[in-house]
Design a protein around this motif. Structure first.
Motif, PDB file in Angstrom:
ATOM      1  N   ILE A   1      -1.477 -26.804 -35.261  1.00  0.00           N
ATOM      2  CA  ILE A   1      -2.864 -27.057 -35.656  1.00  0.00           C
ATOM      3  C   ILE A   1      -3.596 -27.737 -34.501  1.00  0.00           C
ATOM      4  O   ILE A   1      -3.085 -28.707 -33.921  1.00  0.00           O
ATOM      5  CB  ILE A   1      -2.941 -27.946 -36.909  1.00  0.00           C
ATOM      6  N   ILE A   2      -4.797 -27.241 -34.180  1.00  0.00           N
ATOM      7  CA  ILE A   2      -5.624 -27.825 -33.133  1.00  0.00           C
ATOM      8  C   ILE A   2      -6.832 -28.493 -33.778  1.00  0.00           C
ATOM      9  O   ILE A   2      -7.572 -27.863 -34.547  1.00  0.00           O
ATOM     10  CB  ILE A   2      -6.117 -26.754 -32.128  1.00  0.00           C
ATOM     11  N   VAL A   3      -7.020 -29.779 -33.481  1.00  0.00           N
ATOM     12  CA  VAL A   3      -8.183 -30.535 -33.984  1.00  0.00           C
ATOM     13  C   VAL A   3      -9.240 -30.548 -32.886  1.00  0.00           C
ATOM     14  O   VAL A   3      -8.995 -31.058 -31.794  1.00  0.00           O
ATOM     15  CB  VAL A   3      -7.792 -31.976 -34.374  1.00  0.00           C
ATOM     16  N   ARG A   4     -10.427 -30.004 -33.185  1.00  0.00           N
ATOM     17  CA  ARG A   4     -11.498 -29.905 -32.195  1.00  0.00           C
ATOM     18  C   ARG A   4     -12.576 -30.973 -32.366  1.00  0.00           C
ATOM     19  O   ARG A   4     -13.222 -31.348 -31.397  1.00  0.00           O
ATOM     20  CB  ARG A   4     -12.171 -28.537 -32.287  1.00  0.00           C
ATOM     21  N   LYS A   5     -12.798 -31.442 -33.608  1.00  0.00           N
ATOM     22  CA  LYS A   5     -13.877 -32.389 -33.880  1.00  0.00           C
ATOM     23  C   LYS A   5     -13.337 -33.574 -34.664  1.00  0.00           C
ATOM     24  O   LYS A   5     -12.374 -33.456 -35.417  1.00  0.00           O
ATOM     25  CB  LYS A   5     -15.013 -31.707 -34.659  1.00  0.00           C
ATOM     26  N   THR A   6     -14.002 -34.725 -34.501  1.00  0.00           N
ATOM     27  CA  THR A   6     -13.505 -35.961 -35.122  1.00  0.00           C
ATOM     28  C   THR A   6     -13.494 -35.876 -36.642  1.00  0.00           C
ATOM     29  O   THR A   6     -12.604 -36.431 -37.291  1.00  0.00           O
ATOM     30  CB  THR A   6     -14.372 -37.156 -34.685  1.00  0.00           C
ATOM     31  N   ASP A   7     -14.481 -35.187 -37.249  1.00  0.00           N
ATOM     32  CA  ASP A   7     -14.543 -35.151 -38.714  1.00  0.00           C
ATOM     33  C   ASP A   7     -13.497 -34.233 -39.328  1.00  0.00           C
ATOM     34  O   ASP A   7     -13.380 -34.145 -40.558  1.00  0.00           O
ATOM     35  CB  ASP A   7     -15.944 -34.745 -39.180  1.00  0.00           C
TER      36      ASP A   7
END
Length: 511
Positions: A102-108
């Motif tokens: 899983i890649i997290v791109r944004k803080t929210d």
């Protein structure tokens, strides 16, 4: 392709991303649909990292609406965190799932991720990468500890958190005996956490760990009762200066190690670290060691001919060649880490220059010279660092050459991110010329006043107009006061020029 036999078409498929194959061929002809279904990775592996929205929507319909793809066969899944809003991840839909990335791109997006931690324990391999800082470190740490480390029901064997330091976890109170981890990659808070893992994670074969604080909690003494008997690979990075004695006492207990990599800054009390001392104190105890990669810095000046000769011994000839840089920097070649602090003294170290492709792993450079950059150094930067994606200027970026000629011979096409520190010292005209030499840069981190002056306060038709259209992320220290008040911002002349100059930057503050 119509005339090609099926065997050749399947070979072509093996060179393409699965989602590109599906998007281009699946609904083209019945023959291709059958071939894609025969193509094993179609049914066992789904990789939607960087997939455009139309491709994601197609896959979603194939998975959950038309059922052209049977999710019960999926073993490997790679997705972006935002996709978890639509994906239904559970044991019923993905009963054979073994590996999840899983890649997290944004803080929210972190709040989306936290909902699935209980499911993560049902798979064997979990990889989470974040390109942004953690917006809720406490919730993240609680979920990791409760659902992954403090449960008897986890099946996880490989866990990787490729994240910024703010995702650090404290693990001193965790008993790893119940865990099945053979591979572990994460950031911990202190040396005590590191030693807690070494003492109780008995199944570990590979450990990649970053420690934020080298200080020791004296209420919980630093001890390693029994080191992992199967630990063959260790990568150890400490972000603060550390005592040589602490490192020595930990490393020499890890006798099963075959590969050791570390990046460390030793404190003043550690003294001069040379080849003889490293061999006699640490490496002579690691009898199974066949590969050593390291970066050593010191807070004292330690470079000398005697130090260089201490690495020119039969013992060190068994391993990678050693490079020397500046007055306090020693490393194996090729340089094994992505980040490098660099100044022009690198040109004076002939041993570093002899090795071919010695910087091939470097992606991120900090330049910290306090003297103007020579043509020779800029050419070295251009020619030797072919995979560089991020450049940081820690001090004044100055040039000895005439400015108009810079763009005719100097270009760093791989740079995606430029960070400028000490911005009050920077010459806006020189920074403008430098930006013109970065044709693919789409992220800028600098002072607002500097970028305003470099663009003549966002003047239409300016030389940096193309750069402005390309920019996706602009990080500044402080915006003008009038921009923080909605009514004044709407009437501000320079704000409207700013938005026209940078039409594609992604930040609510600029809307």
């Amino acid at each position: 392709m119509e005339s090609l036999p099926n065997e050749i078409v399947l070979i072509i498929f093996s060179y393409l991303k699965t989602y590109d194959i599906v998007y281009a061929f699946y609904f083209l002809k019945h023959r291709y649909a059958n071939l894609i279904e025969e193509f094993r990775s179609f049914s066992t592996t789904i990789d939607l990292i960087n997939a455009p929205v139309p491709i994601f929507n197609l896959y979603y319909s194939l998975l959950f609406q038309s059922y052209h793809i049977d999710t019960s066969y999926v073993e490997n899944l790679k997705i972006e965190c935002r996709m978890l809003n639509k994906f239904i991840l559970n044991e019923i839909n993905f009963p054979q799932l073994q590996s999840l990335s899983i890649i997290v791109r944004k803080t929210d997006e972190l709040s989306i991720l936290l909902k699935y931690f209980s499911f993560f324990t049902k798979i064997k391999q979990l990889y989470i990468r974040s390109d942004v800082c953690c917006c809720d470190r406490i919730s993240f740490e609680e979920n990791v500890k409760q659902n992954i480390f403090q449960t008897n029901n986890t099946q996880l064997q490989s866990l990787t958190f490729a994240t910024p330091p703010c995702y650090s976890i404290s693990l001193q109170d965790i008993q790893f005996e119940q865990c099945l981890f053979t591979n572990l990659t994460l950031t911990v808070r202190s040396m005590n956490d590191f030693c807690a893992i070494l003492s109780s994670a008995i199944h570990l074969r590979s450990l990649r760990i970053r420690v934020l604080d080298a200080n020791i909690n004296h209420q919980n003494p630093l001890t390693i009762t029994t080191s992992p008997t199967h630990l063959e690979q260790l990568l150890f990075i400490c972000l603060h200066s550390i005592s040589y004695e602490i490192v020595k006492n930990v490393f020499k207990t890890l006798k099963p190690l075959k590969k050791l990599s570390f990046s460390l800054v030793f404190d003043i009390q550690s003294g001069i670290i040379d080849g003889h001392r490293l061999r006699d104190d640490i490496f002579i105890h690691l009898i199974n060691l066949v590969n050593i990669q390291f970066e050593i810095k010191s807070l004292i000046s330690m470079m000398s001919n005697d130090l260089i000769r201490s690495f020119e011994t039969p013992f060190w000839s068994r391993f990678s060649p050693i490079g020397f840089h500046s007055y306090n920097h020693i490393y194996t070649l090729p340089f094994p880490f992505h980040h490098l602090d660099l100044d022009q003294s690198i040109l004076k170290r002939q041993q570093t220059k002899k090795s071919n492709h010695c910087w091939r792993f470097v992606r991120d450079i900090d330049l910290y010279d306090r003297i103007p950059y020579t043509n020779e150094f800029l050419i070295y930067l251009r020619d030797e660092f072919s995979r560089l994606t991020a450049l940081t200027l820690r001090w004044k970026f100055d040039l000895m050459i005439s400015l108009p000629s810079l763009t005719t011979w100097f270009c760093l096409p791989t740079i995606r991110r430029l960070t400028i520190k000490s911005t009050h010292l920077q010459n806006p005209e020189i920074i403008k010329q430098l930006i013109l030499c970065l044709p693919n840069c789409n992220t800028l981190d600098c002072d607002y006043v500097l970028i305003a002056r470099a663009t003549c306060y966002f003047r239409p038709g300016h030389a940096l107009n193309e750069f402005g259209k390309r920019l996706r992320l602009l990080l500044v220290d402080e915006l003008p006061a009038n921009w923080k008040i909605e009514k004044k911002k709407r009437k501000n002349f320079y704000f409207h020029r700013f938005r026209l100059f940078f039409p594609n930057i992604e930040c609510p503050l600029y809307n």
